[in-house]
Design a protein around this motif. Sequence first.
Motif, PDB file in Angstrom:
ATOM      1  N   ILE A   1      76.799  93.072  38.343  1.00 44.29           N
ATOM      2  CA  ILE A   1      75.921  93.792  36.394  1.00 44.29           C
ATOM      3  C   ILE A   1      75.821  92.081  35.776  1.00 44.29           C
ATOM      4  O   ILE A   1      74.543  91.261  36.157  1.00 44.29           O
ATOM      5  CB  ILE A   1      75.708  94.787  35.348  1.00 44.29           C
ATOM      6  N   GLU A   2      76.618  91.251  35.830  1.00 38.34           N
ATOM      7  CA  GLU A   2      76.615  89.921  35.623  1.00 38.34           C
ATOM      8  C   GLU A   2      76.182  89.021  36.174  1.00 38.34           C
ATOM      9  O   GLU A   2      75.408  88.498  36.121  1.00 38.34           O
ATOM     10  CB  GLU A   2      78.733  89.613  34.750  1.00 38.34           C
ATOM     11  N   LYS A   3      76.790  88.868  36.910  1.00 36.34           N
ATOM     12  CA  LYS A   3      75.682  88.164  38.490  1.00 36.34           C
ATOM     13  C   LYS A   3      74.571  88.344  38.588  1.00 36.34           C
ATOM     14  O   LYS A   3      73.322  87.157  38.938  1.00 36.34           O
ATOM     15  CB  LYS A   3      76.651  88.504  40.159  1.00 36.34           C
ATOM     16  N   TRP A   4      74.619  89.397  38.417  1.00 38.22           N
ATOM     17  CA  TRP A   4      72.853  89.529  38.259  1.00 38.22           C
ATOM     18  C   TRP A   4      71.834  89.326  37.572  1.00 38.22           C
ATOM     19  O   TRP A   4      71.044  88.707  37.594  1.00 38.22           O
ATOM     20  CB  TRP A   4      71.788  91.650  38.666  1.00 38.22           C
ATOM     21  N   LYS A   5      72.758  89.015  36.060  1.00 38.15           N
ATOM     22  CA  LYS A   5      71.707  89.032  34.817  1.00 38.15           C
ATOM     23  C   LYS A   5      72.146  87.010  35.403  1.00 38.15           C
ATOM     24  O   LYS A   5      70.933  86.410  34.934  1.00 38.15           O
ATOM     25  CB  LYS A   5      72.034  89.298  34.078  1.00 38.15           C
ATOM     26  N   MET A   6      73.043  86.383  36.201  1.00 33.95           N
ATOM     27  CA  MET A   6      72.837  85.217  36.701  1.00 33.95           C
ATOM     28  C   MET A   6      71.728  84.834  37.460  1.00 33.95           C
ATOM     29  O   MET A   6      71.814  83.933  37.103  1.00 33.95           O
ATOM     30  CB  MET A   6      74.202  84.430  36.434  1.00 33.95           C
TER      31      MET A   6
ATOM     32  N   MET B   1      73.136  97.395  45.432  1.00 26.95           N
ATOM     33  CA  MET B   1      73.264  96.141  44.372  1.00 26.95           C
ATOM     34  C   MET B   1      73.669  94.762  45.026  1.00 26.95           C
ATOM     35  O   MET B   1      73.594  93.176  44.866  1.00 26.95           O
ATOM     36  CB  MET B   1      73.527  95.862  42.843  1.00 26.95           C
ATOM     37  N   ARG B   2      74.954  94.667  45.742  1.00 27.29           N
ATOM     38  CA  ARG B   2      75.633  94.308  46.540  1.00 27.29           C
ATOM     39  C   ARG B   2      74.639  93.143  47.718  1.00 27.29           C
ATOM     40  O   ARG B   2      74.625  91.953  48.256  1.00 27.29           O
ATOM     41  CB  ARG B   2      76.985  94.624  46.723  1.00 27.29           C
TER      42      ARG B   2
ATOM     43  N   PHE C   1      69.265  86.271  38.643  1.00 24.13           N
ATOM     44  CA  PHE C   1      67.811  86.749  38.346  1.00 24.13           C
ATOM     45  C   PHE C   1      67.233  86.837  37.188  1.00 24.13           C
ATOM     46  O   PHE C   1      65.988  86.389  36.708  1.00 24.13           O
ATOM     47  CB  PHE C   1      67.363  88.635  38.939  1.00 24.13           C
ATOM     48  N   HIS C   2      67.640  86.309  35.804  1.00 20.79           N
ATOM     49  CA  HIS C   2      67.419  86.161  34.702  1.00 20.79           C
ATOM     50  C   HIS C   2      67.569  87.350  33.472  1.00 20.79           C
ATOM     51  O   HIS C   2      66.440  87.183  33.160  1.00 20.79           O
ATOM     52  CB  HIS C   2      66.671  84.961  34.290  1.00 20.79           C
ATOM     53  N   LYS C   3      67.379  88.370  33.822  1.00 24.66           N
ATOM     54  CA  LYS C   3      67.585  89.642  33.050  1.00 24.66           C
ATOM     55  C   LYS C   3      68.157  90.892  33.979  1.00 24.66           C
ATOM     56  O   LYS C   3      69.261  90.498  34.984  1.00 24.66           O
ATOM     57  CB  LYS C   3      65.737  90.388  33.754  1.00 24.66           C
ATOM     58  N   ASP C   4      68.066  91.200  33.414  1.00 23.09           N
ATOM     59  CA  ASP C   4      69.061  93.090  33.485  1.00 23.09           C
ATOM     60  C   ASP C   4      69.004  93.739  34.198  1.00 23.09           C
ATOM     61  O   ASP C   4      67.322  93.736  34.959  1.00 23.09           O
ATOM     62  CB  ASP C   4      69.199  93.674  32.010  1.00 23.09           C
ATOM     63  N   PRO C   5      69.443  94.398  36.036  1.00 27.63           N
ATOM     64  CA  PRO C   5      69.228  94.668  36.804  1.00 27.63           C
ATOM     65  C   PRO C   5      68.436  96.273  36.639  1.00 27.63           C
ATOM     66  O   PRO C   5      68.979  96.974  35.646  1.00 27.63           O
ATOM     67  CB  PRO C   5      70.571  94.631  37.215  1.00 27.63           C
TER      68      PRO C   5
END
Length: 143
Positions: free
Chosen positions: A26-31, A45-46, A33-37
Motif C-alpha cells: 500500500i505504501e509503495k502504491w501511494k509512492m 497489487m504486485r 501512484f500518488h494516491k490510495d490504492p
Amino acid sequence: MDTIMSTASVRSQLLSLQHLTMEELIEKWKMLFHKDPPQYGEVFMRRRLAHRIQELAYGGLSDEAVRKINSINGPVFRTHTGLRIGTVIVKTWHDTKYEVRVCKEGFEWQGQIYSSLSAVARMITGTNRNGFTFFGIKDKLND
C-alpha cells in the motif's frame, strides 16, 4: 545512469515486490501512484506495481499508441463488479456446462439479462446462492 544500471535497478525493485507485506505494498502504491490504492488483493497489487515500476523506468505507451489500440479493440470497460464487459464465465454443474456473459446491463444467460450473478446462479440451481462463489470467481477478483 546507464541502461544496464537502470535495468538492474528495475529488476531489483520487481524482485523486492514479492517480499513486501500488504501494508508495504500500500505504501509503495501511494509512492508510485500518488494516491490510495483501490481494494485489490496482494497478487493484483504486485502485478500492477510491477507494471508501474517498468512504466516509470522505460516509459509507457505513447498517446498515439493508446489511441490506435482503442480504435482497434475499443476501450476496456468494466462493470461495477470489476469484471470486464464481454467476459464469458463458464461453470459445469451437474454435468451441464453453463456460460454467462458479462454485459453492461448485468449478466446475460440464455438470452436473458440478469442484474446479478446470484440471480443467474439461482436460476441454474433453484436455490439462493452467492453467484461469485457458485461460479468460482470470488477469490480471483480479490487477488
